[in-house]
Structure formats: C-alpha cells, structure tokens
Design a protein around this motif. Sequence first.
Motif, PDB file in Angstrom:
ATOM      1  N   VAL A  55       0.826  -1.201   0.000  1.00 21.21           N
ATOM      2  CA  VAL A  55       0.000   0.000   0.000  1.00 21.21           C
ATOM      3  C   VAL A  55       0.862   1.254   0.000  1.00 21.21           C
ATOM      4  CG1 VAL A  55      -0.335   0.380   2.497  1.00 21.21           C
ATOM      5  CG2 VAL A  55      -2.176   0.900   0.906  1.00 21.21           C
ATOM      6  N   ASP A  56       2.050   1.182   0.585  1.00 22.09           N
ATOM      7  CA  ASP A  56       2.948   2.336   0.548  1.00 22.09           C
ATOM      8  C   ASP A  56       3.394   2.655  -0.878  1.00 22.09           C
ATOM      9  OD1 ASP A  56       4.639   4.279   2.193  1.00 22.09           O
ATOM     10  OD2 ASP A  56       6.153   3.309   0.946  1.00 22.09           O
ATOM     11  N   ILE A  57       3.559   1.627  -1.699  1.00 21.48           N
ATOM     12  CA  ILE A  57       3.965   1.838  -3.092  1.00 21.48           C
ATOM     13  C   ILE A  57       2.944   2.689  -3.833  1.00 21.48           C
ATOM     14  CG2 ILE A  57       4.367   0.623  -5.287  1.00 21.48           C
ATOM     15  CD1 ILE A  57       5.545  -1.688  -3.575  1.00 21.48           C
ATOM     16  N   ALA A  58       1.667   2.608  -3.424  1.00 17.64           N
ATOM     17  CA  ALA A  58       0.628   3.416  -4.073  1.00 17.64           C
ATOM     18  C   ALA A  58       0.903   4.909  -3.937  1.00 17.64           C
ATOM     19  CB  ALA A  58      -0.741   3.076  -3.490  1.00 17.64           C
ATOM     20  N   TYR A  59       1.669   5.306  -2.916  1.00 16.86           N
ATOM     21  CA  TYR A  59       1.994   6.727  -2.745  1.00 16.86           C
ATOM     22  C   TYR A  59       3.009   7.220  -3.775  1.00 16.86           C
ATOM     23  CZ  TYR A  59      -0.699   7.302   1.512  1.00 16.86           C
ATOM     24  OH  TYR A  59      -1.740   7.403   2.417  1.00 16.86           O
ATOM     25  N   CYS A  60       3.554   6.326  -4.564  1.00 21.95           N
ATOM     26  CA  CYS A  60       4.418   6.761  -5.658  1.00 21.95           C
ATOM     27  C   CYS A  60       3.605   7.244  -6.859  1.00 21.95           C
ATOM     28  CB  CYS A  60       5.340   5.620  -6.094  1.00 21.95           C
ATOM     29  SG  CYS A  60       6.526   5.091  -4.830  1.00 21.95           S
ATOM     30  N   VAL A  61       2.296   6.972  -6.843  1.00 25.07           N
ATOM     31  CA  VAL A  61       1.421   7.359  -7.946  1.00 25.07           C
ATOM     32  C   VAL A  61       0.808   8.716  -7.634  1.00 25.07           C
ATOM     33  CG1 VAL A  61      -0.593   6.710  -9.324  1.00 25.07           C
ATOM     34  CG2 VAL A  61       0.896   4.935  -8.380  1.00 25.07           C
ATOM     35  N   GLY A  62       0.727   9.573  -8.628  1.00 29.21           N
ATOM     36  CA  GLY A  62       0.100  10.877  -8.431  1.00 29.21           C
ATOM     37  C   GLY A  62       0.819  11.948  -9.212  1.00 29.21           C
ATOM     38  N   THR A  63       0.190  13.092  -9.290  1.00 30.97           N
ATOM     39  CA  THR A  63       0.686  14.180 -10.131  1.00 30.97           C
ATOM     40  C   THR A  63       2.095  14.610  -9.765  1.00 30.97           C
ATOM     41  OG1 THR A  63      -1.604  14.949 -10.345  1.00 30.97           O
ATOM     42  CG2 THR A  63       0.156  16.477 -10.998  1.00 30.97           C
ATOM     43  N   LEU A  64       2.398  14.663  -8.476  1.00 32.68           N
ATOM     44  CA  LEU A  64       3.682  15.199  -8.023  1.00 32.68           C
ATOM     45  C   LEU A  64       4.664  14.108  -7.612  1.00 32.68           C
ATOM     46  CD1 LEU A  64       2.331  18.160  -5.851  1.00 32.68           C
ATOM     47  CD2 LEU A  64       3.078  18.211  -8.238  1.00 32.68           C
ATOM     48  N   ASN A  65       4.371  12.844  -7.907  1.00 29.79           N
ATOM     49  CA  ASN A  65       5.209  11.755  -7.434  1.00 29.79           C
ATOM     50  C   ASN A  65       6.007  11.116  -8.572  1.00 29.79           C
ATOM     51  OD1 ASN A  65       4.449  11.880  -4.647  1.00 29.79           O
ATOM     52  ND2 ASN A  65       2.467  11.079  -5.258  1.00 29.79           N
ATOM     53  N   SER A  66       6.927  10.246  -8.180  1.00 31.27           N
ATOM     54  CA  SER A  66       7.886   9.691  -9.138  1.00 31.27           C
ATOM     55  C   SER A  66       7.312   8.583  -9.998  1.00 31.27           C
ATOM     56  CB  SER A  66       9.113   9.168  -8.379  1.00 31.27           C
ATOM     57  OG  SER A  66       8.708   8.225  -7.398  1.00 31.27           O
ATOM     58  N   GLY A  67       6.223   7.950  -9.557  1.00 28.86           N
ATOM     59  CA  GLY A  67       5.562   6.937 -10.352  1.00 28.86           C
ATOM     60  C   GLY A  67       6.117   5.533 -10.140  1.00 28.86           C
ATOM     61  N   ILE A  68       5.470   4.578 -10.817  1.00 30.19           N
ATOM     62  CA  ILE A  68       5.890   3.180 -10.825  1.00 30.19           C
ATOM     63  C   ILE A  68       6.164   2.813 -12.273  1.00 30.19           C
ATOM     64  CG2 ILE A  68       5.292   0.819 -10.151  1.00 30.19           C
ATOM     65  CD1 ILE A  68       3.113   1.996  -8.352  1.00 30.19           C
ATOM     66  N   ASP A  69       7.295   2.199 -12.517  1.00 28.63           N
ATOM     67  CA  ASP A  69       7.687   1.855 -13.878  1.00 28.63           C
ATOM     68  C   ASP A  69       7.583   0.356 -14.100  1.00 28.63           C
ATOM     69  OD1 ASP A  69       8.360   4.528 -14.586  1.00 28.63           O
ATOM     70  OD2 ASP A  69      10.280   4.307 -13.527  1.00 28.63           O
ATOM     71  N   VAL A  70       7.376  -0.018 -15.371  1.00 26.37           N
ATOM     72  CA  VAL A  70       7.359  -1.415 -15.777  1.00 26.37           C
ATOM     73  C   VAL A  70       8.782  -1.956 -15.747  1.00 26.37           C
ATOM     74  CG1 VAL A  70       6.794  -2.966 -17.694  1.00 26.37           C
ATOM     75  CG2 VAL A  70       5.305  -0.995 -17.194  1.00 26.37           C
ATOM     76  N   PRO A  71       9.012  -3.201 -15.249  1.00 23.46           N
ATOM     77  CA  PRO A  71       7.978  -4.168 -14.873  1.00 23.46           C
ATOM     78  C   PRO A  71       7.349  -3.896 -13.514  1.00 23.46           C
ATOM     79  CG  PRO A  71      10.126  -5.150 -14.597  1.00 23.46           C
ATOM     80  CD  PRO A  71      10.355  -3.801 -15.240  1.00 23.46           C
ATOM     81  N   PHE A  72       8.140  -3.478 -12.498  1.00 23.56           N
ATOM     82  CA  PHE A  72       7.594  -3.055 -11.222  1.00 23.56           C
ATOM     83  C   PHE A  72       8.724  -2.419 -10.418  1.00 23.56           C
ATOM     84  CE2 PHE A  72       5.634  -3.598  -6.947  1.00 23.56           C
ATOM     85  CZ  PHE A  72       4.404  -3.020  -7.218  1.00 23.56           C
ATOM     86  N   THR A  73       9.036  -1.176 -10.730  1.00 21.33           N
ATOM     87  CA  THR A  73      10.122  -0.467 -10.052  1.00 21.33           C
ATOM     88  C   THR A  73       9.610   0.882  -9.579  1.00 21.33           C
ATOM     89  OG1 THR A  73      10.924   0.493 -12.129  1.00 21.33           O
ATOM     90  CG2 THR A  73      11.892  -1.607 -11.436  1.00 21.33           C
ATOM     91  N   CYS A  74      10.146   1.331  -8.444  1.00 18.90           N
ATOM     92  CA  CYS A  74       9.745   2.619  -7.872  1.00 18.90           C
ATOM     93  C   CYS A  74      10.754   2.982  -6.788  1.00 18.90           C
ATOM     94  CB  CYS A  74       8.334   2.543  -7.281  1.00 18.90           C
ATOM     95  SG  CYS A  74       8.183   1.388  -5.903  1.00 18.90           S
ATOM     96  N   LEU A  75      10.573   4.141  -6.176  1.00 17.54           N
ATOM     97  CA  LEU A  75      11.453   4.574  -5.101  1.00 17.54           C
ATOM     98  C   LEU A  75      11.091   3.962  -3.759  1.00 17.54           C
ATOM     99  CD1 LEU A  75      11.962   8.395  -5.822  1.00 17.54           C
ATOM    100  CD2 LEU A  75      13.551   6.502  -6.233  1.00 17.54           C
ATOM    101  N   SER A  76       9.934   3.318  -3.672  1.00 16.14           N
ATOM    102  CA  SER A  76       9.492   2.722  -2.419  1.00 16.14           C
ATOM    103  C   SER A  76       9.940   1.262  -2.348  1.00 16.14           C
ATOM    104  CB  SER A  76       7.973   2.876  -2.296  1.00 16.14           C
ATOM    105  OG  SER A  76       7.508   2.352  -1.075  1.00 16.14           O
ATOM    106  N   TYR A  77       9.038   0.349  -2.015  1.00 13.94           N
ATOM    107  CA  TYR A  77       9.392  -1.036  -1.716  1.00 13.94           C
ATOM    108  C   TYR A  77       9.260  -1.978  -2.907  1.00 13.94           C
ATOM    109  CZ  TYR A  77       9.257   0.404   3.172  1.00 13.94           C
ATOM    110  OH  TYR A  77       9.502   1.026   4.371  1.00 13.94           O
ATOM    111  N   CYS A  78       9.238  -1.468  -4.121  1.00 15.54           N
ATOM    112  CA  CYS A  78       9.051  -2.337  -5.288  1.00 15.54           C
ATOM    113  C   CYS A  78      10.097  -3.442  -5.369  1.00 15.54           C
ATOM    114  CB  CYS A  78       9.079  -1.501  -6.566  1.00 15.54           C
ATOM    115  SG  CYS A  78       7.618  -0.453  -6.787  1.00 15.54           S
ATOM    116  N   ALA A  79      11.320  -3.166  -4.941  1.00 16.21           N
ATOM    117  CA  ALA A  79      12.377  -4.179  -5.015  1.00 16.21           C
ATOM    118  C   ALA A  79      12.081  -5.388  -4.133  1.00 16.21           C
ATOM    119  CB  ALA A  79      13.716  -3.561  -4.619  1.00 16.21           C
ATOM    120  N   HIS A  80      11.179  -5.258  -3.153  1.00 15.48           N
ATOM    121  CA  HIS A  80      10.807  -6.386  -2.309  1.00 15.48           C
ATOM    122  C   HIS A  80       9.873  -7.358  -3.022  1.00 15.48           C
ATOM    123  CE1 HIS A  80      11.652  -4.219   1.785  1.00 15.48           C
ATOM    124  NE2 HIS A  80      12.680  -4.198   0.961  1.00 15.48           N
ATOM    125  N   PHE A  81       9.395  -6.975  -4.210  1.00 15.18           N
ATOM    126  CA  PHE A  81       8.414  -7.783  -4.924  1.00 15.18           C
ATOM    127  C   PHE A  81       8.873  -8.004  -6.371  1.00 15.18           C
ATOM    128  CE2 PHE A  81       6.409  -5.227  -1.651  1.00 15.18           C
ATOM    129  CZ  PHE A  81       5.716  -6.175  -0.904  1.00 15.18           C
TER     130      PHE A  81
END
Length: 334
Positions: free
Chosen positions: A60-86
């Motif tokens: 659920v924390d990864i969802a905070y990467c989504v939004g107008t002012l945020n860094s986003g989530i990239d394919v396949p599943f990368t982000c600044l949050s916990y994406c590397a855990h999955f």
Amino acid sequence: MRLATFLHLTVASLGLASAIPSPSPSPLPSPSPSPSPPTPRPTNITQALFDEFTSLSELVDIAYCVGTLNSGIDVPFTCLSYCAHFPSLTLIKTWNTGLKLSDSCGYIALSPGDRRIIVAFRGTYSLINALADLSLARQEYLPYPDAECNGCTVHAGFLESWGQTEKIIGGVLGDLLQQYPGYKLELVGHSLGAAVAALAALDFAGRAWNADIRVTTFGEPKGGNKEFAGFLDRRFDNTSYRRITHINDPVPLLPFESLGYHHHGHEYYISAPHLPCTIEDVVKCEGGAEDPNCVAGTNFSMFGSLMGHRDYFHRLGLCLPEQWSGRRGRSEEL
C-alpha cells in the motif's frame, strides 16, 4: 404525562399508602443485577500473519508513488518505495483521477507466483482528499447489483471517490480475471484509500467473477451508518477482511458516532505508540466493531497524531527508499 405531574402523583400515592395501617411484610431480597458479559480480550496473532501484514503495508505504501507530483511506478515493477521487495510482480496499470475528481490514485499489479491480482488504493495526499475525508454528508448506499442493504447510508465523499475509480479499473479487473481464472483479488488501502477499498470490495463481491477477495486496510475511517457496517460484516469475515488500526491514529474514530457513523468489525490493533512494532504489539480484536480494548477505547486527539496515522509497520505515504522510511527491518515477499 409530564414528568412533574408523574412525580407529584407518585409522591401523593406514597403518602396515602403510609396513612393506611397494614402488617409489616417481610422484606423481599433485592434482585441481583445481571452481570454484563465481559468483553472478550484481544488475542495475539501469529508470526506468519505479522509478516503478511508487514508485506501488505509495503504494497500500500507503493501506491503513494502514484500521483501528479510523485515519481511513479515503472514497468515491470520499479519505484522509489518497496518495489524491489516484490521482484515477481508485474505492473498492469496505475490510475490518477486528478484533483477535480477526488484525487483517487493507485495501481494494479499481477503476482503469478501466488496467483494474486493486487489492487492498491492510495491514502489522503491532497487538499481535495482532505476535504473528502472531512465531509460529513451521507447518501443512500445501493449495493451491486441487487443485494439488500436496507437503510444503508455511506459517506458521500468516499462513494464519489470510488465511483470515479471504478470507471477506470472495473473493466480492467474484469478482463484480468477472465484471463487469469482462479486468481485471488488482493485489495489494500490506507486512509481514504482504505474507505475506497471497502466500497470496492463490496462492489466486486456482488459481481459474478467467481474470485476470492481479500481486503486489508490501514487506518480506515468509518464509512457509513450501522446498517452499512452490518452489511459489510455479513459479506466478509475476519480472514477475508482485516481492518488494521493503531493506538495513536484518530482516523478510525472518524466521523463520530454522534453524526451517524459506525465501524464494522474484523479489527486488528497495533498497541505500540511508536515504530518499530513487534508481533507482541499486534492483536486480533474479539469484542466487536467498537471493541473497548482496541482503538475504540483510546482517547481521540487530532493534534500530534499525524505519525500515528502514518506508522503502520513502517511510515506510510513517503514513496522513499527503505532507509528513509522510518522502519527498522523488512519482511520478505509473500
């Protein structure tokens, strides 16, 4: 009859009775008041469930990467949050309705290893979200498609947020479940996203998808009246719906019962006021929707409680690398 008149007649009748001699009756024993049944005490959870909740809080924390002012989530599943855990997850879709449509944000991801479709709903992050959270208007709830929810009303802001979100993700999820039969729908949400996840779960449960649905929310506010809470409790049990609360979080106490809002059950309670929490700090509440041993028994305080609303196994809402998140340790992927 007015209360004053009733009291006057009662006193008068007692005076008349005292003027008539009568034998003194043997005193009758006063009936003993029936003791109130004790509120069941919370029970400890297992290490496996603690690890599962921790992992879901990361999702659920990864969802905070989504939004107008945020860094986003990239394919396949990368982000600044916990994406590397999955590492086995595949991003299917992100959504952001924008500030004018309740600012609902989140993502859908596929987990082939354990046959899950994950839907994560982001929490309050903008002024529009805050206004939706604080709106007290309620409106009639009509479940999907023909289930009965007599007298049910829900928070109008939460329902509007779900309505805008459903237009974006409803068809996507229907297609995914046809493409991946037998996959479980895993819904997670925090704050406003938790309230939206509850409405989404009820909606999805009413569709002929033949999919198991599991919902885990963090800091969920009250979504509607007592009839609505009872309807949700009848649809899910405490294994398919887990409502996680925290001792310092005022949001699960809002909106107030005096305004017609009530919580549903299935609560799991974190009693540790600060991070990190341990397995001994998390219990399954057994005393119903308003268990006095859990968050309903805490004192409401809006001041100094921001961290209480964010601290669920780690600090939610930052979309930052793990070492900046305020949590010690990590869980393994489910």
